[in-house]
Design an enzyme around this catalytic site. Structure first.
Site, mmCIF file in Angstrom:
data_model
loop_
_atom_site.group_PDB
_atom_site.id
_atom_site.type_symbol
_atom_site.label_atom_id
_atom_site.label_comp_id
_atom_site.label_asym_id
_atom_site.label_seq_id
_atom_site.Cartn_x
_atom_site.Cartn_y
_atom_site.Cartn_z
ATOM 1 N N HIS A 137 0.864 -1.144 0.075
ATOM 2 C CA HIS A 137 0.060 0.039 0.129
ATOM 3 C C HIS A 137 0.718 1.162 0.001
ATOM 4 O O HIS A 137 0.484 2.279 0.469
ATOM 5 C CB HIS A 137 -0.806 -0.151 1.161
ATOM 6 C CG HIS A 137 -1.774 -1.213 1.512
ATOM 7 N ND1 HIS A 137 -2.943 -1.492 0.690
ATOM 8 C CD2 HIS A 137 -1.730 -2.321 2.190
ATOM 9 C CE1 HIS A 137 -3.305 -2.585 1.046
ATOM 10 N NE2 HIS A 137 -2.508 -3.282 1.703
ATOM 11 N N SER A 269 19.901 17.180 -14.850
ATOM 12 C CA SER A 269 18.988 18.385 -14.842
ATOM 13 C C SER A 269 19.820 19.520 -15.431
ATOM 14 O O SER A 269 20.850 19.822 -15.119
ATOM 15 C CB SER A 269 18.164 18.851 -13.679
ATOM 16 O OG SER A 269 17.559 20.021 -13.809
ATOM 17 N N ARG A 309 -11.638 -12.204 -46.878
ATOM 18 C CA ARG A 309 -10.689 -10.861 -46.842
ATOM 19 C C ARG A 309 -11.239 -9.684 -46.915
ATOM 20 O O ARG A 309 -12.154 -9.566 -47.798
ATOM 21 C CB ARG A 309 -9.995 -11.391 -48.124
ATOM 22 C CG ARG A 309 -8.826 -10.212 -48.426
ATOM 23 C CD ARG A 309 -7.648 -10.461 -47.430
ATOM 24 N NE ARG A 309 -6.963 -9.083 -46.721
ATOM 25 C CZ ARG A 309 -5.976 -8.717 -47.355
ATOM 26 N NH1 ARG A 309 -5.331 -9.099 -48.266
ATOM 27 N NH2 ARG A 309 -5.385 -7.463 -46.568
#
Length: 466
Positions: A137, A269, A309
């Site tokens: 959880h 970054s 087809r």
């Protein structure tokens, strides 16, 4: 992988299929197929650059790609010009070629997937006994080990390996072969003047030459698009696994417990120079997500086919089949790269364990007190009060978890103070995690990878930079 689905390979494979057909028809006694014609066809089996231009002009004129290439091939092999595509319909080359591409693409993916499993297995073995927090959880739960967690990824990847192997095995026994315009083989029966045995033999010969074990007994003009569904399902399922693994690594990177490889000069970054973004795993999640969604396209295409087809499958298949394999290949390149250099930050892991373990150890402490003859309920109440006090220190003051120190200072717990170190040993909290790693590697991984040993070695020597 890009070459498998490239125009050069596509049209070169068409030519090989025309050679297989002509060779087989000649072997079965059809007149008009000369040795010289077959020789010219073989000499020009690979389409040349200038022939693409010839085919493009002819296709623009005729609005038919197969006939444009029949014309182009005939110019290159004039001695065979009259017998190229004899008795066949367009799907003889388009569909049979597609099945060859599917087989070859699977053959490319399977060893790469096996290599990922092997790398993660080495990782699991190395960290089989290194404890870490488990999470349920999204909250800290009972301890596992770093290696045990990796076996979860390994088991799912083994399922993907088996799924792809099964899809390949089914494909090899379902070649379209030489079936004619609506799957009745009527055109070939006419060519062989009603000789059913020769028509069946023609189908068998073409299938064998193409490297398949058997052809489907009954087809329409195409091979069943159900084959596409099953193969793309296996690929999409692998896409789900890729996203799941990438997501786990990203979460652990967020906790600073685990990191993907990070190059010496890599920039995380443009603004925040300190960052080590898990960009490989993020890309893996992105590609895995789109790969998982291709299954719906294959399903819709199969169920929308009309009778013998309809051509509404053509454009979407030209997108879905190559892109699903290219996407799976990209995921495997990423997974091989990531799994070859995972960084485990043991100090951070231990720090996080120390933050949570005192709470997890409370049940052990309660049981130890009961063994000393004290009331479980009374021990529980003492622990409850001290746990809430320690929790407040952690959450509201940002200080280390001091529950054990509080227990040491509480006279009620004096009977078990000499046992606290043992009761707090992380190794007593992760159960059979190391043994589970050993068993997965011995009984699940080892037999599954035996056939890929030589291929894995070649992949290990390849450049896996991403």
């Amino acid at each position: 992988m890009k070459y498998i689905f490239s125009p050069r390979n596509r049209f070169g494979t068409w030519r090989k299929l025309w050679i297989y057909l002509a060779e087989s028809e000649r072997e079965l006694g059809l007149d008009g197929i000369t040795e010289d014609g077959l020789k010219q066809m073989t000499e020009h089996a690979q389409i040349q650059d200038h022939e693409f231009e010839i085919a493009a002009v002819e296709e623009k004129r005729r609005r038919h790609d197969v006939m444009a290439h029949v014309h182009t091939y005939g110019l290159a092999a004039p001695a065979a010009e009259k017998i190229i595509h004899w008795g066949a319909t367009s799907c003889y080359v388009t569909d049979n070629a597609d099945q060859i591409f599917l087989r070859d693409a699977l053959d490319l993916l399977l060893p790469k997937l096996a290599a990922v499993i092997q790398r993660l297995s080495h990782f699991a073995q190395e960290y089989r006994s290194v404890p870490c927090l488990g999470y349920t959880h999204g909250q800290a739960a009972q301890l596992v080990t770093v290696g045990k967690r990796a076996t979860i990824w390994i088991e799912d990847l083994l399922d993907d390996l088996h799924n792809l192997e099964h899809a390949r095995e089914r494909l090899l026994g379902k070649f379209r072969g030489a079936k004619g315009t609506t799957g009745t083989q009527a055109s070939f029966l006419a060519i062989f003047q009603g000789d059913h045995a020769k028509v069946k033999k023609l189908d068998e010969l073409v299938t064998k030459k193409a490297g398949f074990t058997a052809s489907a007994r009954s087809t329409t003009q195409t091979y069943s698009r159900k084959i596409d569904v099953d193969i793309v399902h296996a690929l999409s399922s692998f896409g789900c696994t890729a996203e799941r693994i990438g997501g786990d690594i990203r979460h652990l990177a967020m906790f600073k417990e685990l990191e993907e490889p990070f190059e010496q000069d890599q920039i995380g970054s443009s603004a925040m120079a300190y960052k080590r973004n898990p960009m490989r795993s993020e890309r893996l999640c992105s590609l895995g997500r789109i790969l998982a969604n291709f299954s719906a396209d294959a399903e819709q295409t199969y169920k929308s086919q009309w009778l013998e087809r309809s051509l509404d499958d053509s454009a979407i298949r030209r997108i879905v089949l190559p892109e699903s394999f290219l996407c799976a290949d990209a995921c495997l390149i990423l997974l091989n790269n990531i799994s070859s250099g995972l960084v485990v930050n043991r100090a951070v892991i231990r720090q996080r364990i120390d933050l949570e373990l005192p709470f997890m150890a409370t049940e052990n402490i309660i049981m130890a007190m009961v063994n000393k003859g004290h009331s479980r309920q009374e021990a529980h109440e003492h622990i409850r009060v001290l746990s809430h006090q320690a929790g407040a220190v952690v959450k509201q003051e940002g200080k280390p978890n001091d529950l054990i120190e509080r227990i040491r200072k509480t006279s009620f717990f004096e009977p078990i103070l000499d046992q606290l170190e043992v009761l707090m040993d992380p190794a007593t909290f992760f159960g059979r995690s190391p043994e589970i790693v050993d068993e997965v590697l011995e009984f699940d991984v080892k037999p599954a990878l035996e056939k890929y040993e030589s291929a894995i070695g070649r992949i290990g020597d390849a450049d896996l930079s991403v």
